[in-house]
Design a protein around this motif. Structure first.
Motif: not given
Length: 124
Positions: A36-54
């Motif tokens: 709802q605040k336009n950011w998420l942290i996702l993981k797949n094993g030890s791999t981390v990505i952040g999704l940031f909108q705007g």
């Protein structure tokens, strides 16, 4: 050897819901953040990505001194201010700097020769 800490990539996305659905199909699960605040942290094993909108224009490589891949505090790590001093001694230009007089959480940013942004972001 310079120990930068845990690595993740922060992606500047156009539509966080669409990006989340795509990365979930690739095996990632939500680990933190607030869609709802336009950011998420996702993981797949030890791999981390952040999704940031705007929040920023370009993708950013992020290193977190003091953290492992589960955001647990490490017993020993190189402080962000020590990393900053070492890079400056090597002649690396910084976009932003951590306050040398501070302690604890701090960050600084630099850009590689190809224009890729790198954030050194200490949370402990």
């Amino acid at each position: 050897m310079m120990k930068l800490g845990n690595f993740s990539i922060s992606l500047a996305v156009k539509d966080i819901a669409v990006s989340r659905a795509f990365y979930e199909k690739c095996g990632f699960t939500v680990w933190g953040g607030d869609q709802q605040k336009n950011w998420l942290i996702l993981k797949n094993g030890s791999t981390v990505i952040g999704l940031f909108q705007g929040m920023f224009e370009n993708n950013i490589m992020t290193f977190n001194p003091g953290w492992d891949s589960h955001a647990n505090t490490l017993a020993e790590f190189t402080d962000v201010r020590d990393l900053q001093r070492a890079l400056k001694a090597e002649g690396v230009q910084l976009l932003s700097e951590a306050d040398e007089a501070s302690s604890g959480p701090a960050s600084f940013m630099l850009v590689d020769p190809d224009g890729n942004h790198i954030l050194i972001d200490q949370h402990v």
